[in-house]
Motif scaffolding. Structure first.
Motif, PDB file in Angstrom:
ATOM      1  N   LYS A 156       9.808  19.566   3.515  1.00 23.28           N
ATOM      2  CA  LYS A 156      10.384  20.720   2.816  1.00 23.28           C
ATOM      3  C   LYS A 156      11.452  20.342   1.802  1.00 23.28           C
ATOM      4  O   LYS A 156      11.629  21.024   0.802  1.00 23.28           O
ATOM      5  N   ARG A 157      12.170  19.235   2.076  1.00 26.05           N
ATOM      6  CA  ARG A 157      13.207  18.857   1.103  1.00 26.05           C
ATOM      7  C   ARG A 157      12.591  18.271  -0.169  1.00 26.05           C
ATOM      8  O   ARG A 157      13.280  18.082  -1.169  1.00 26.05           O
ATOM      9  N   LEU A 158      11.279  17.969  -0.161  1.00 21.79           N
ATOM     10  CA  LEU A 158      10.649  17.335  -1.323  1.00 21.79           C
ATOM     11  C   LEU A 158       9.802  18.275  -2.165  1.00 21.79           C
ATOM     12  O   LEU A 158       9.657  18.064  -3.372  1.00 21.79           O
ATOM     13  N   VAL A 176      -5.544  11.814  -2.726  1.00 19.50           N
ATOM     14  CA  VAL A 176      -4.480  12.758  -3.056  1.00 19.50           C
ATOM     15  C   VAL A 176      -3.491  12.788  -1.891  1.00 19.50           C
ATOM     16  O   VAL A 176      -3.832  12.452  -0.754  1.00 19.50           O
ATOM     17  N   ARG A 177      -2.277  13.211  -2.223  1.00 20.06           N
ATOM     18  CA  ARG A 177      -1.259  13.318  -1.171  1.00 20.06           C
ATOM     19  C   ARG A 177      -0.947  14.788  -0.930  1.00 20.06           C
ATOM     20  O   ARG A 177      -0.717  15.542  -1.883  1.00 20.06           O
ATOM     21  N   PHE A 178      -0.967  15.190   0.350  1.00 19.98           N
ATOM     22  CA  PHE A 178      -0.540  16.519   0.764  1.00 19.98           C
ATOM     23  C   PHE A 178       0.841  16.350   1.402  1.00 19.98           C
ATOM     24  O   PHE A 178       0.990  15.666   2.418  1.00 19.98           O
ATOM     25  N   ALA A 192       0.799  -1.230   0.000  1.00 18.11           N
ATOM     26  CA  ALA A 192       0.000   0.000   0.000  1.00 18.11           C
ATOM     27  C   ALA A 192       0.829   1.276   0.000  1.00 18.11           C
ATOM     28  O   ALA A 192       0.304   2.366   0.254  1.00 18.11           O
ATOM     29  N   HIS A 193       2.122   1.159  -0.282  1.00 16.97           N
ATOM     30  CA  HIS A 193       2.934   2.374  -0.465  1.00 16.97           C
ATOM     31  C   HIS A 193       4.106   2.053  -1.378  1.00 16.97           C
ATOM     32  O   HIS A 193       5.112   1.453  -0.951  1.00 16.97           O
ATOM     33  N   CYS A 194       3.985   2.439  -2.623  1.00 17.57           N
ATOM     34  CA  CYS A 194       5.082   2.269  -3.581  1.00 17.57           C
ATOM     35  C   CYS A 194       4.906   3.336  -4.656  1.00 17.57           C
ATOM     36  O   CYS A 194       3.882   4.034  -4.692  1.00 17.57           O
ATOM     37  N   VAL A 250      -1.054  12.156   3.992  1.00 15.36           N
ATOM     38  CA  VAL A 250      -0.211  13.293   4.366  1.00 15.36           C
ATOM     39  C   VAL A 250       1.183  12.811   4.755  1.00 15.36           C
ATOM     40  O   VAL A 250       1.346  11.783   5.415  1.00 15.36           O
ATOM     41  N   TYR A 251       2.155  13.592   4.323  1.00 19.71           N
ATOM     42  CA  TYR A 251       3.549  13.280   4.629  1.00 19.71           C
ATOM     43  C   TYR A 251       4.168  14.501   5.294  1.00 19.71           C
ATOM     44  O   TYR A 251       4.157  15.599   4.726  1.00 19.71           O
ATOM     45  N   PHE A 252       4.664  14.301   6.518  1.00 17.37           N
ATOM     46  CA  PHE A 252       5.309  15.408   7.239  1.00 17.37           C
ATOM     47  C   PHE A 252       6.392  14.840   8.142  1.00 17.37           C
ATOM     48  O   PHE A 252       6.450  13.639   8.389  1.00 17.37           O
ATOM     49  N   VAL A 279       1.689   5.566  -5.094  1.00 15.17           N
ATOM     50  CA  VAL A 279       1.605   6.947  -4.616  1.00 15.17           C
ATOM     51  C   VAL A 279       2.435   7.834  -5.548  1.00 15.17           C
ATOM     52  O   VAL A 279       3.613   7.537  -5.806  1.00 15.17           O
ATOM     53  N   GLN A 280       1.827   8.899  -6.021  1.00 15.13           N
ATOM     54  CA  GLN A 280       2.533   9.848  -6.884  1.00 15.13           C
ATOM     55  C   GLN A 280       3.806  10.320  -6.190  1.00 15.13           C
ATOM     56  O   GLN A 280       3.763  10.802  -5.048  1.00 15.13           O
ATOM     57  N   ALA A 281       4.934  10.160  -6.861  1.00 13.10           N
ATOM     58  CA  ALA A 281       6.210  10.605  -6.291  1.00 13.10           C
ATOM     59  C   ALA A 281       6.442  12.062  -6.662  1.00 13.10           C
ATOM     60  O   ALA A 281       6.052  12.518  -7.749  1.00 13.10           O
ATOM     61  N   THR A 282       7.094  12.800  -5.780  1.00 17.37           N
ATOM     62  CA  THR A 282       7.248  14.243  -5.991  1.00 17.37           C
ATOM     63  C   THR A 282       8.098  14.569  -7.227  1.00 17.37           C
ATOM     64  O   THR A 282       7.980  15.664  -7.766  1.00 17.37           O
ATOM     65  N   CYS A 283       8.912  13.631  -7.675  1.00 15.12           N
ATOM     66  CA  CYS A 283       9.715  13.897  -8.892  1.00 15.12           C
ATOM     67  C   CYS A 283       8.832  14.049 -10.122  1.00 15.12           C
ATOM     68  O   CYS A 283       9.279  14.576 -11.143  1.00 15.12           O
ATOM     69  N   HIS A 284       7.573  13.609 -10.043  1.00 14.99           N
ATOM     70  CA  HIS A 284       6.627  13.806 -11.141  1.00 14.99           C
ATOM     71  C   HIS A 284       5.694  15.005 -10.894  1.00 14.99           C
ATOM     72  O   HIS A 284       4.775  15.238 -11.691  1.00 14.99           O
ATOM     73  N   HIS A 334      12.093   3.321  -3.319  1.00 13.31           N
ATOM     74  CA  HIS A 334      12.863   3.897  -2.201  1.00 13.31           C
ATOM     75  C   HIS A 334      13.584   5.199  -2.539  1.00 13.31           C
ATOM     76  O   HIS A 334      14.826   5.274  -2.490  1.00 13.31           O
ATOM     77  N   PRO A 335      12.822   6.256  -2.855  1.00 15.40           N
ATOM     78  CA  PRO A 335      13.449   7.534  -3.196  1.00 15.40           C
ATOM     79  C   PRO A 335      14.331   8.090  -2.073  1.00 15.40           C
ATOM     80  O   PRO A 335      13.993   7.961  -0.897  1.00 15.40           O
ATOM     81  N   ASN A 336      15.436   8.685  -2.480  1.00 18.90           N
ATOM     82  CA  ASN A 336      16.280   9.474  -1.563  1.00 18.90           C
ATOM     83  C   ASN A 336      16.877   8.691  -0.403  1.00 18.90           C
ATOM     84  O   ASN A 336      17.138   9.265   0.652  1.00 18.90           O
TER      85      ASN A 336
END
Ligand code: 0GY
Length: 291
Positions: free
Chosen positions: A126-128, A120-122, A27-29, A153-155, A71-76, A249-251
């Motif tokens: 800050k580094r992302l 959706v992901r919020f 459930a998270h990739c 949510v990711y924090f 899950v949509q990755a921030t690089c996109h 496994h980003p970053n």
């Protein structure tokens, strides 16, 4: 070109010793590109290696999962084409979590729903990402709530206190990534982790992913220093927990986890068959496949 210090996903993970229950959901990739087909977003904070849907589905089958939540990755950025393409290619075996801005149209949302997107992901890390005003997130939340979607949510742990009123004002189910990223040197009883536990105890709509020991660990593999935190959450909130590999496994800077070894970590945090069934099958099916 990927970043010079980028570590690529494990080329040949071990076959897990832990046999996943039938119907288990990762459930998270994520998927990255491939960039030639799905270019990365100009505003991205990192440039990864390619990690497309075919590799993801191969890993799913190899590890013994049946389904993925991608899950949509921030690089996109907010370009969800790679995600939607992967969801469509998987048929009913994948669901998606998108990243959208205030200008997303109802038609785009409906199309994404049709492809399998259910949330959706919020992102507040800050580094992302660059910061998004909370009013913008609240507007998006109202709109996606109508589709029956929820919010991931990711924090970072340090930001939780400030975020609590916002999180408690959201109208949908909320899924917090990686247990709110606790500092695992502090102990389960530390007020910081207990603040997160209290948030879940107060709000029946808040779920969490007991994922990413490889990110939270200080000791390194096999991530024994993270077990108590995840096991505590699974024990206390067995019906509101999810698990995922976080492939590709980003970053990761310290090391790249072996995805098979990550699966072997599951029975250390979900110790009964009933907990494992809920974590891996019943909970994700209820949240992602009920509609
Ligand atoms: C994760 C964690 C990270 C990255 C992303 O979308 C992303 O770029 O989520 C991270 O760097 O901590 O959940 O994959």
């Amino acid at each position: 070109m990927m970043d010079a210090d980028w570590i690529a996903f494990h080329p040949s993970p071990k076959k897990p010793d832990f046999i996943l229950p039938k119907g288990a959901v990762d459930a998270h990739c994520h998927v990255f590109g491939p960039a030639a087909e799905f270019p990365f977003a100009p505003e991205r904070k990192y440039t990864p290696c390619d990690a497309g849907k075919d590799k993801l589905f191969e890993l799913r089958d190899f590890l013994g999962f049946e389904r993925n939540v991608i899950v949509q990755a921030t690089c996109h950025g907010k370009d969800n084409r790679a995600l939607v393409d992967a969801c469509r290619a998987a048929g009913d075996l994948a669901r998606g979590i998108a990243s959208v801005g205030p200008d997303v149209t109802d038609e785009e949302l409906t199309d994404m729903h049709d492809a399998g997107v259910r949330g959706v992901r919020f992102n507040f890390v800050k580094r992302l990402v660059d910061a998004t005003p909370k009013e913008v997130f609240l507007d998006i939340a109202e709109r996606i709530a109508k589709l029956g979607w929820h919010i991931v949510v990711y924090f970072e742990a340090a930001d939780l206190q400030e975020l609590v009123p916002f999180l408690e004002s959201l109208p949908t189910v909320i899924v917090v990534d990686h247990m709110g990223r606790p500092d695992v040197t502090k102990g389960v009883d530390h007020p910081d982790f207990q603040r997160f536990v209290d948030l879940m105890a107060r709000n029946q709509n808040i779920w969490t992913k007991v994922t990413c020991p490889e990110r939270l660990t200080v000791a390194g593999p096999p991530y024994d220093d993270v077990i108590d935190y995840a096991a505590y959450i699974v024990e206390r909130f067995p019906d509101r927990v999810l698990w995922g590999t976080d492939w590709p496994h980003p970053n990761m800077k310290s090391h790249m986890p072996d995805d098979g070894a990550l699966v072997d970590y599951i029975p250390k945090i979900a110790r009964t068959r009933e907990q494992q069934e809920k974590l891996l099958v019943a909970n994700p099916m209820r949240l992602y496949w009920a509609q």
